[in-house]
Design an enzyme around this catalytic site. Structure first.
Site, PDB file in Angstrom:
ATOM      1  N   ASP A  83       9.018  10.163   3.854  1.00 27.36           N
ATOM      2  CA  ASP A  83       8.586   9.684   2.699  1.00 27.36           C
ATOM      3  C   ASP A  83       7.382  10.458   2.497  1.00 27.36           C
ATOM      4  O   ASP A  83       6.293  10.678   3.461  1.00 27.36           O
ATOM      5  CB  ASP A  83       8.125   8.025   2.847  1.00 27.36           C
ATOM      6  CG  ASP A  83       7.716   7.489   1.693  1.00 27.36           C
ATOM      7  OD1 ASP A  83       8.212   7.771   0.341  1.00 27.36           O
ATOM      8  OD2 ASP A  83       7.098   6.269   1.648  1.00 27.36           O
ATOM      9  N   GLU A 142       8.761  15.234  -6.413  1.00 26.54           N
ATOM     10  CA  GLU A 142       8.199  14.222  -7.414  1.00 26.54           C
ATOM     11  C   GLU A 142       7.556  15.046  -8.764  1.00 26.54           C
ATOM     12  O   GLU A 142       6.899  15.939  -8.591  1.00 26.54           O
ATOM     13  CB  GLU A 142       7.136  13.625  -6.776  1.00 26.54           C
ATOM     14  CG  GLU A 142       6.218  12.450  -7.761  1.00 26.54           C
ATOM     15  CD  GLU A 142       5.425  11.272  -6.931  1.00 26.54           C
ATOM     16  OE1 GLU A 142       5.916  11.035  -5.720  1.00 26.54           O
ATOM     17  OE2 GLU A 142       4.442  11.266  -7.491  1.00 26.54           O
ATOM     18  N   HIS A 189       1.825   2.581  -5.711  1.00 28.20           N
ATOM     19  CA  HIS A 189       1.767   1.846  -4.282  1.00 28.20           C
ATOM     20  C   HIS A 189       0.825   0.707  -3.792  1.00 28.20           C
ATOM     21  O   HIS A 189      -0.135   0.495  -4.527  1.00 28.20           O
ATOM     22  CB  HIS A 189       1.673   3.053  -3.286  1.00 28.20           C
ATOM     23  CG  HIS A 189       2.701   4.196  -3.438  1.00 28.20           C
ATOM     24  ND1 HIS A 189       2.121   5.550  -3.502  1.00 28.20           N
ATOM     25  CD2 HIS A 189       4.057   3.996  -3.235  1.00 28.20           C
ATOM     26  CE1 HIS A 189       3.360   6.353  -3.567  1.00 28.20           C
ATOM     27  NE2 HIS A 189       4.274   5.423  -3.352  1.00 28.20           N
TER      28      HIS A 189
HETATM   29  P1  13P Z   1       5.392  -0.347  -2.364  1.00 26.46           P
HETATM   30  O1  13P Z   1       3.889  -0.287  -2.007  1.00 26.46           O
HETATM   31  O2  13P Z   1       5.436  -0.971  -3.869  1.00 26.46           O
HETATM   32  O3  13P Z   1       6.160  -1.228  -1.447  1.00 26.46           O
HETATM   33  O4  13P Z   1       5.943   1.219  -2.593  1.00 26.46           O
HETATM   34  C1  13P Z   1       6.495   1.727  -1.417  1.00 26.46           C
HETATM   35  C2  13P Z   1       6.440   3.228  -1.695  1.00 26.46           C
HETATM   36  O5  13P Z   1       6.808   3.608  -2.735  1.00 26.46           O
HETATM   37  C3  13P Z   1       6.888   4.043  -0.690  1.00 26.46           C
HETATM   38  O6  13P Z   1       6.861   5.547  -0.874  1.00 26.46           O
END
Ligand code: 13P
Length: 349
Positions: A83, A142, A189
């Site tokens: 990620d 992205e 986030h």
């Molecule tokens: P959240 O903080 O809304 O759970 O998003 C997580 C996310 O996008 C990780 O890349």
């Protein structure tokens, strides 16, 4: 079952018209929670680790835990995803470890905070695509910049500052060859996304729909997709927490996204809230307890419930047995021959 290509998992989701939750992990209990939800709902799944998670757990511990999950659950297709990779080196190291997918977040510079130029983003993402595809590994890019900060990564802000421009999204997809594209539509986030239930002025579903029309074969990714449900929030505050009032992304909006090309939905915060609430409850009600299993078991169970619910809401439930995994080596051949290249419907102007 060996770890599966995220591209295969998302191509299958597109065929079936459903979305796949990508759940963040840092430790064994979170991996177990996801796997037990996947097993119960018969769901294919994406497990993802941020740079922060890789540092916290140490690469090898985390990766061996994922391998154990794959070995223990041969009927569940699992893609392991980096990620928010901040650089070519971060993505390369994940690929060399055995991750089957990486996100090169070139929307920010390597510091993970400063917005990068479009040309910088294209250059670093293309470099990762060339390296990854030669090895059968999927790439998410992205375009636009999300709001908030997660694990020290993020530009901050509300998420409305850098909404994705559909023309740029098309040009970016064309020039980089990414398999999946994270777009900025106003989500951020963390727990504090919106100060009231989001409407079209803060959550730009129209932008998402416009991008999908022009990039129908690129899998769209919704980051910052926790719904921050009131019940999880309330449990934390009931047992001594101090969370402020907040709203997340309503599940109906995510489902609208899924009907319009969203195939990967990132969820971390909801699981963090669920675990924290369960731990607080045990420690509040039984302060004499000190065995970590006394609170980690309910925490794992609370996260499992959230994940199983999301798997059902996103539509991936019931699809684990739909297909046989294609080996990563075969996927690499598909990229090399051009069979897996994705073309925009309408080329960039
Ligand atoms: P959240 O903080 O809304 O759970 O998003 C997580 C996310 O996008 C990780 O890349």
């Amino acid at each position: 079952m060996p770890l599966v290509s995220m591209r295969q998992l998302l191509d299958e989701a597109a065929k079936g018209g459903y979305g796949v939750g990508a759940f963040n992990v840092n430790d064994m209990e979170q991996i177990q929670a996801i796997m037990s939800a996947a097993k119960e709902t018969k769901s294919p799944v994406i497990v993802q680790a941020s740079r922060g998670a890789r540092a916290f757990a140490e690469d090898l511990y985390l990766f061996k835990l994922i391998q154990a999950a794959a070995e223990l659950n041969p009927e569940i297709p699992i893609a392991m995803h980096q990620d928010h990779g901040n650089s070519f080196e971060t993505c390369k190291s994940a690929i060399e470890l055995g991750y089957t997918s990486v996100m090169m977040d070139g929307s920010l510079k390597e510091d993970g905070k400063t917005p990068a130029s479009f040309e910088e983003n294209v250059a670093v993402t293309k470099k990762v695509v060339d390296f990854a595809h030669a090895r059968g590994v999927t790439v998410e890019g992205e375009i636009g910049v999300l709001g908030g900060v997660e694990d020290g990564h993020g530009a901050g802000g509300t998420g409305l500052e850098h909404i994705t421009d559909p023309d740029q999204a098309v040009e970016f997809a064309e020039r980089t060859g990414v398999d999946a594209l994270a777009i900025a539509i106003g989500t951020s986030h963390g727990a504090y996304k919106f100060t009231k239930k989001p409407d079209g002025s803060v959550l730009k579903m129209d932008v998402l729909i416009a991008i999908h029309k022009r990039l129908p074969n690129t899998h769209l990714v919704m980051h910052g997709s926790s719904s921050v449900p009131k019940d999880l929030h309330d449990v934390i505050n009931q047992y001594g927490g101090k969370l402020k009032e907040t709203w997340g992304v309503p599940v109906e909006e995510i489902q609208l996204g899924i009907r319009n090309g969203v195939r990967k939905i990132n969820v971390d915060t909801d699981n963090r809230l669920a675990m924290t609430g369960a731990i607080r409850k045990v420690l509040w009600e039984t302060p004499e307890k000190f065995d970590p299993r006394d609170y980690m078991k309910p925490a794992r169970e609370a996260m499992k419930k959230v994940v199983a619910l999301r798997m059902t809401q996103f539509g991936q439930a019931g699809h684990a047995g739909d297909y046989q995994p294609v080996s990563i080596a075969e996927i690499a051949k598909g990229y090399a021959s051009g069979a897996l290249s994705i073309k925009p419907l309408v080329a960039a102007r």
